[in-house]
Design a protein around this motif. Structure first.
Motif, PDB file in Angstrom:
ATOM      1  N   VAL A 218      27.006  26.177  97.299  1.00  0.00           N
ATOM      2  CA  VAL A 218      27.348  27.210  98.075  1.00  0.00           C
ATOM      3  C   VAL A 218      28.867  27.532  97.707  1.00  0.00           C
ATOM      4  CG1 VAL A 218      27.241  28.766  99.983  1.00  0.00           C
ATOM      5  CG2 VAL A 218      25.488  27.370  99.502  1.00  0.00           C
ATOM      6  N   SER A 219      29.074  28.708  97.467  1.00  0.00           N
ATOM      7  CA  SER A 219      30.789  28.800  97.119  1.00  0.00           C
ATOM      8  C   SER A 219      31.101  30.207  97.568  1.00  0.00           C
ATOM      9  CB  SER A 219      31.099  28.769  95.622  1.00  0.00           C
ATOM     10  OG  SER A 219      32.443  28.538  95.450  1.00  0.00           O
ATOM     11  N   GLY A 220      32.353  30.197  97.815  1.00  0.00           N
ATOM     12  CA  GLY A 220      32.964  31.645  98.305  1.00  0.00           C
ATOM     13  C   GLY A 220      33.520  32.449  97.001  1.00  0.00           C
ATOM     14  N   THR A 221      33.746  31.732  95.781  1.00  0.00           N
ATOM     15  CA  THR A 221      33.947  32.311  94.513  1.00  0.00           C
ATOM     16  C   THR A 221      33.063  32.174  93.402  1.00  0.00           C
ATOM     17  OG1 THR A 221      35.220  30.328  93.831  1.00  0.00           O
ATOM     18  CG2 THR A 221      36.543  31.706  95.188  1.00  0.00           C
ATOM     19  N   ILE A 222      33.059  32.836  92.462  1.00  0.00           N
ATOM     20  CA  ILE A 222      32.182  32.807  91.540  1.00  0.00           C
ATOM     21  C   ILE A 222      32.581  31.701  90.438  1.00  0.00           C
ATOM     22  CG2 ILE A 222      33.440  34.671  90.176  1.00  0.00           C
ATOM     23  CD1 ILE A 222      29.523  34.606  90.054  1.00  0.00           C
ATOM     24  N   LYS A 223      33.781  31.579  90.372  1.00  0.00           N
ATOM     25  CA  LYS A 223      34.266  30.409  89.505  1.00  0.00           C
ATOM     26  C   LYS A 223      33.780  29.055  89.838  1.00  0.00           C
ATOM     27  CE  LYS A 223      36.686  28.975  86.057  1.00  0.00           C
ATOM     28  NZ  LYS A 223      36.287  29.315  84.778  1.00  0.00           N
ATOM     29  N   GLN A 224      33.784  28.668  91.021  1.00  0.00           N
ATOM     30  CA  GLN A 224      33.378  27.524  91.607  1.00  0.00           C
ATOM     31  C   GLN A 224      31.744  27.283  91.161  1.00  0.00           C
ATOM     32  OE1 GLN A 224      35.232  24.846  92.577  1.00  0.00           O
ATOM     33  NE2 GLN A 224      36.857  26.095  91.926  1.00  0.00           N
ATOM     34  N   VAL A 225      31.103  28.334  91.505  1.00  0.00           N
ATOM     35  CA  VAL A 225      29.722  28.132  91.353  1.00  0.00           C
ATOM     36  C   VAL A 225      29.373  28.018  89.990  1.00  0.00           C
ATOM     37  CG1 VAL A 225      28.985  30.678  91.075  1.00  0.00           C
ATOM     38  CG2 VAL A 225      27.364  28.836  92.594  1.00  0.00           C
ATOM     39  N   GLN A 226      29.956  28.967  89.019  1.00  0.00           N
ATOM     40  CA  GLN A 226      29.986  28.795  87.648  1.00  0.00           C
ATOM     41  C   GLN A 226      30.304  27.266  87.060  1.00  0.00           C
ATOM     42  OE1 GLN A 226      32.713  31.598  86.657  1.00  0.00           O
ATOM     43  NE2 GLN A 226      31.378  33.276  85.851  1.00  0.00           N
ATOM     44  N   LEU A 227      31.467  26.591  87.546  1.00  0.00           N
ATOM     45  CA  LEU A 227      31.653  25.207  87.326  1.00  0.00           C
ATOM     46  C   LEU A 227      30.332  24.224  87.721  1.00  0.00           C
ATOM     47  CD1 LEU A 227      35.322  25.110  88.320  1.00  0.00           C
ATOM     48  CD2 LEU A 227      34.387  25.136  85.953  1.00  0.00           C
ATOM     49  N   ALA A 228      29.788  24.662  88.886  1.00  0.00           N
ATOM     50  CA  ALA A 228      28.714  23.790  89.456  1.00  0.00           C
ATOM     51  C   ALA A 228      27.583  23.968  88.539  1.00  0.00           C
ATOM     52  CB  ALA A 228      28.325  23.992  90.858  1.00  0.00           C
ATOM     53  N   ALA A 229      27.162  25.250  88.093  1.00  0.00           N
ATOM     54  CA  ALA A 229      26.289  25.591  87.227  1.00  0.00           C
ATOM     55  C   ALA A 229      26.487  24.720  85.877  1.00  0.00           C
ATOM     56  CB  ALA A 229      25.992  26.854  87.222  1.00  0.00           C
ATOM     57  N   ILE A 230      27.523  24.859  85.232  1.00  0.00           N
ATOM     58  CA  ILE A 230      27.825  24.274  83.904  1.00  0.00           C
ATOM     59  C   ILE A 230      27.390  22.688  84.161  1.00  0.00           C
ATOM     60  CG2 ILE A 230      29.494  23.708  82.201  1.00  0.00           C
ATOM     61  CD1 ILE A 230      30.418  26.783  82.822  1.00  0.00           C
ATOM     62  N   ALA A 231      27.937  22.057  85.222  1.00  0.00           N
ATOM     63  CA  ALA A 231      27.980  20.741  85.409  1.00  0.00           C
ATOM     64  C   ALA A 231      26.559  19.987  85.621  1.00  0.00           C
ATOM     65  CB  ALA A 231      28.794  20.178  86.444  1.00  0.00           C
ATOM     66  N   HIS A 232      26.032  21.202  86.272  1.00  0.00           N
ATOM     67  CA  HIS A 232      24.285  20.952  86.533  1.00  0.00           C
ATOM     68  C   HIS A 232      23.310  21.208  85.269  1.00  0.00           C
ATOM     69  CE1 HIS A 232      20.613  20.557  88.816  1.00  0.00           C
ATOM     70  NE2 HIS A 232      20.282  21.505  88.295  1.00  0.00           N
ATOM     71  N   ASN A 233      23.761  22.148  84.535  1.00  0.00           N
ATOM     72  CA  ASN A 233      23.081  21.992  83.364  1.00  0.00           C
ATOM     73  C   ASN A 233      23.346  20.982  82.545  1.00  0.00           C
ATOM     74  OD1 ASN A 233      22.020  24.566  83.619  1.00  0.00           O
ATOM     75  ND2 ASN A 233      23.446  25.683  82.387  1.00  0.00           N
ATOM     76  N   ARG A 234      24.600  20.374  82.231  1.00  0.00           N
ATOM     77  CA  ARG A 234      24.660  19.398  81.598  1.00  0.00           C
ATOM     78  C   ARG A 234      24.040  17.798  82.156  1.00  0.00           C
ATOM     79  NH1 ARG A 234      31.129  20.761  80.955  1.00  0.00           N
ATOM     80  NH2 ARG A 234      30.745  22.085  79.174  1.00  0.00           N
TER      81      ARG A 234
END
Length: 151
Positions: A99-115
């Motif tokens: 859970v994040s307050g910014t789209i950028k942080q959730v994008q980074l988490a999503a990319i890391a999770h995809n990997r």
């Protein structure tokens, strides 16, 4: 002027039916449709009244979803997500990853999770480290899709 503030939830939908497998080949995974309409429709049904807008992204390969909701109502959306037991009659377990307050942080988490998920796919297939497969193209396209989300 005050801007509308969002909270972003990164959710993984883990299929539980006997025919569905998290590590199945993406083209044969019948879990959810590729644009995520079923997830957002189920979420809207779960939330009885409107608490802001729902923006999002869904990946059918890794079963992750990014949901944007108003900051003051993110706990309601989070509760609605965790109460989902099936999406269009496909049993699943929602798992809120980030859970994040910014789209950028959730994008980074999503990319890391995809990997991480792709690494698990490759490990199960006993693929060598330097092996090239369709997941490489998927990782590149998913990074572009995820980074294309705007606040």
């Amino acid at each position: 002027m005050v801007r509308f503030k969002n909270r972003w939830l990164l959710v993984e939908f883990i299929p539980t039916s006997s025919s569905a497998s998290i590590l199945s080949i993406p083209d044969t995974n019948p879990n959810l449709d590729s644009d995520g309409k079923q997830i957002f429709a189920a979420l809207k049904k779960s939330v009885l009244s409107h608490y802001g807008t729902l923006d999002g992204y869904y990946s059918p390969v890794t079963n992750i979803c990014i949901i944007g909701v108003g900051r003051e109502h993110h706990k309601i959306a989070w509760g609605a997500v965790t109460m989902l037991s099936d999406i269009d009659r496909v049993k699943c377990i929602p798992h809120v990853i980030h859970v994040s307050g910014t789209i950028k942080q959730v994008q980074l988490a999503a990319i890391a999770h995809n990997r991480e998920v792709i690494a698990r796919h490759r490990a199960q297939a006993n693929a060598p480290v330097a092996y090239r497969d369709s997941y490489d193209a998927y990782l590149n396209s998913s990074v572009q899709d995820i980074e294309g989300l705007q606040d």
